[in-house]
Design a protein around this motif. Structure first.
Motif, PDB file in Angstrom:
ATOM      1  N   ILE A 155      -6.615   3.168 -15.957  1.00 50.78           N
ATOM      2  CA  ILE A 155      -6.419   3.627 -14.590  1.00 50.78           C
ATOM      3  C   ILE A 155      -6.035   2.427 -13.734  1.00 50.78           C
ATOM      4  CG2 ILE A 155      -8.895   3.364 -14.100  1.00 50.78           C
ATOM      5  CD1 ILE A 155      -8.705   5.580 -12.061  1.00 50.78           C
ATOM      6  N   ASN A 156      -5.146   2.640 -12.762  1.00 55.02           N
ATOM      7  CA  ASN A 156      -4.831   1.592 -11.801  1.00 55.02           C
ATOM      8  C   ASN A 156      -4.666   2.224 -10.422  1.00 55.02           C
ATOM      9  OD1 ASN A 156      -2.203   2.635 -11.596  1.00 55.02           O
ATOM     10  ND2 ASN A 156      -1.309   1.073 -12.921  1.00 55.02           N
ATOM     11  N   LEU A 157      -4.175   1.467  -9.465  1.00 52.70           N
ATOM     12  CA  LEU A 157      -3.946   2.018  -8.139  1.00 52.70           C
ATOM     13  C   LEU A 157      -2.786   1.322  -7.468  1.00 52.70           C
ATOM     14  CD1 LEU A 157      -6.641   0.874  -5.525  1.00 52.70           C
ATOM     15  CD2 LEU A 157      -5.969  -0.455  -7.503  1.00 52.70           C
ATOM     16  N   ARG A 158      -2.262   1.978  -6.438  1.00 49.12           N
ATOM     17  CA  ARG A 158      -1.195   1.400  -5.623  1.00 49.12           C
ATOM     18  C   ARG A 158      -1.712   1.202  -4.208  1.00 49.12           C
ATOM     19  NH1 ARG A 158       4.454   3.692  -5.542  1.00 49.12           N
ATOM     20  NH2 ARG A 158       3.459   5.474  -4.534  1.00 49.12           N
ATOM     21  N   LEU A 159      -1.341   0.075  -3.607  1.00 44.30           N
ATOM     22  CA  LEU A 159      -1.672  -0.214  -2.219  1.00 44.30           C
ATOM     23  C   LEU A 159      -0.485   0.182  -1.358  1.00 44.30           C
ATOM     24  CD1 LEU A 159      -3.243  -3.773  -2.723  1.00 44.30           C
ATOM     25  CD2 LEU A 159      -4.438  -1.570  -2.597  1.00 44.30           C
ATOM     26  N   LEU A 160      -0.726   1.025  -0.374  1.00 42.30           N
ATOM     27  CA  LEU A 160       0.354   1.605   0.416  1.00 42.30           C
ATOM     28  C   LEU A 160       0.552   0.839   1.718  1.00 42.30           C
ATOM     29  CD1 LEU A 160      -0.643   5.353  -0.029  1.00 42.30           C
ATOM     30  CD2 LEU A 160       0.800   3.956  -1.515  1.00 42.30           C
ATOM     31  N   PRO A 161       1.802   0.615   2.117  1.00 43.25           N
ATOM     32  CA  PRO A 161       2.044  -0.022   3.412  1.00 43.25           C
ATOM     33  C   PRO A 161       1.735   0.950   4.536  1.00 43.25           C
ATOM     34  CG  PRO A 161       4.105   0.667   2.443  1.00 43.25           C
ATOM     35  CD  PRO A 161       3.035   0.949   1.407  1.00 43.25           C
ATOM     36  N   LYS A 162       1.235   0.419   5.629  1.00 44.32           N
ATOM     37  CA  LYS A 162       0.908   1.264   6.780  1.00 44.32           C
ATOM     38  C   LYS A 162       1.968   1.078   7.851  1.00 44.32           C
ATOM     39  CE  LYS A 162      -2.738   2.432  10.074  1.00 44.32           C
ATOM     40  NZ  LYS A 162      -4.093   2.110  10.555  1.00 44.32           N
ATOM     41  N   GLU A 163       2.611   2.165   8.199  1.00 46.65           N
ATOM     42  CA  GLU A 163       3.676   2.114   9.187  1.00 46.65           C
ATOM     43  C   GLU A 163       3.133   2.563  10.540  1.00 46.65           C
ATOM     44  OE1 GLU A 163       8.372   3.361   9.592  1.00 46.65           O
ATOM     45  OE2 GLU A 163       7.129   4.203   8.017  1.00 46.65           O
ATOM     46  N   THR A 164       3.305   1.747  11.549  1.00 45.14           N
ATOM     47  CA  THR A 164       2.851   2.087  12.900  1.00 45.14           C
ATOM     48  C   THR A 164       4.029   2.037  13.858  1.00 45.14           C
ATOM     49  OG1 THR A 164       2.336  -0.210  13.427  1.00 45.14           O
ATOM     50  CG2 THR A 164       0.585   1.083  12.424  1.00 45.14           C
TER      51      THR A 164
END
Length: 385
Positions: A155-164
């Protein structure tokens, strides 16, 4: 992280890194619990603890991130966090042993893939970085503990960019965090799983690890926690059924196996364990029906070949043992004991060069201090022979 857990006579699914696709909904999973056969367990890990970090860690993380914001080169939070975790260069070390909560993993700077995913998600939450959890459909990686066979998933994960509104994103790409990067580069299929499934995986892992240690009451308590989070989680149902069999509750175990198979009719773990139950009750016609499917699974298990090799070796059939050990290595070239077996068999046949070569491979692969000392001693004896 870890694991499909399989028994030599029973197959258990521990999750570290796999999930189930349920076709049936369980409205009242508590009806399948049998509290009267177990003693209450104390000091259980609670769901809220899985992703919890101390105030000192969170404060330091935020401070380090804010300091980075003062630099000339602006870095998105998800990219900064990926660099902080530094998965590819050892910021936190992958150790495929036990499953830990995020705080413990941070303190130890190490953990299996599920433990490290929990930690990464916890750090991401501190910085308000979104995450996506992914099950990676890698070929099974086999291990063995006592009478248990363990098949590690991933299992792994992705870090998502936060758009503001006030931030222009130069790159909108999510960043994948993987503590076994060599696997992720092979193009294996990925499946998104939700946070609740990850939590259910955690408790099923802990339950299976407790089962291996013979702590049945503790295993039962953690299986319940897993199923209360996700009632249709087939791996936890399978673990529960195996535990019932250990307690002599065959009827209750069969009910759970059938429930699991009603949701995933081709789940090999449940099928295998159900077949064991049928065989123990001499229900051979029913056993034969499921055994056809299971035969293919058996020949994919490298320990099938290893066990055949061990038997041949102890029967002094060394050439036959070599053949079986080689097949085990073909299936799982990462297992030190397979090379140790090859070394012994080659030594018995008089091929000292290959015996030494394979013992050196076994030594290079083992991470256990006791095995290292054992292999080093035997290697020294070979060289001074």
């Amino acid at each position: 992280m870890r694991l499909i857990l399989c028994l030599s006579i029973l197959l258990v699914l521990i999750q570290g890194c796999a999930s189930s696709t349920s076709q049936t909904r369980i409205d009242n999973v508590e009806q399948y619990f049998r509290d009267e056969y177990f003693s209450p367990a104390q000091d259980l890990i609670q769901p809220q603890e899985l992703f919890s970090l101390s105030s000192q860690i969170t404060q330091t993380l935020r401070q380090d991130f804010q300091k980075s914001r003062m630099s000339r080169d602006y870095t998105m939070a998800n990219r900064w966090l990926a660099n902080y975790i530094n998965a590819s260069n050892g910021g936190f070390e992958y150790q495929d042993n036990v499953t830990r909560i995020a705080q413990k993993t941070f303190d130890d700077r190490a953990g299996n893939c599920l433990s490290l995913v929990l930690l990464s998600a916890s750090l991401a939450e501190v910085l308000d970085v979104g995450v996506e959890f992914q099950e990676i459909e890698v070929p099974p990686v086999w291990d063995k503990q006592g009478d248990f066979y363990l098949v590690n998933g991933h299992i792994n994960l992705r870090l998502l960019p936060k758009e503001t509104n006030n931030t222009y994103l130069v790159s909108k790409d999510a960043i994948q965090i993987d503590f076994l990067p060599e696997r992720t580069m092979r193009g294996y299929a990925k499946k998104h799983i939700d946070k609740t499934t990850v939590m259910a995986m955690f408790f099923n892992n802990i339950a299976a690890e407790s089962l291996v240690e013979g702590k049945y009451d503790l295993a039962y308590a953690y299986i319940k926690q897993s199923l209360m989070l996700k009632a249709e989680f087939v791996p936890a149902l399978n673990t529960l059924a195996i535990l019932y069999r250990y307690k002599g509750l065959d009827n209750q175990a069969e009910t759970i196996y059938k429930l699991a198979l009603s949701m995933e009719g081709e789940d090999l773990n449940a099928l295998y364990n159900y077949a064991v139950l049928l065989a123990s009750q001499q229900r051979l016609d029913e056993w034969a029906e499921v055994h056809k499917t299971l035969e293919l699974a058996r020949i994919r298990n490298p320990y099938y070949y290893y066990d055949m090799a061990q038997q041949a070796y102890f029967d002094h059939e060394y050439e036959t043992a070599l053949t079986w050990y080689k097949r085990a290595v073909e299936k799982a070239s990462y297992r030190h004991e397979f090379y140790f077996g090859l070394s012994r068999a080659y030594w018995a046949t008089g091929d000292e060069r290959k015996a030494q070569l394979n013992l050196e491979r076994a030594l290079a692969l083992t991470g256990d201090d006791m095995n290292k000392r054992r292999y080093q001693s035997k290697l020294h004896a070979m060289k001074t022979h």
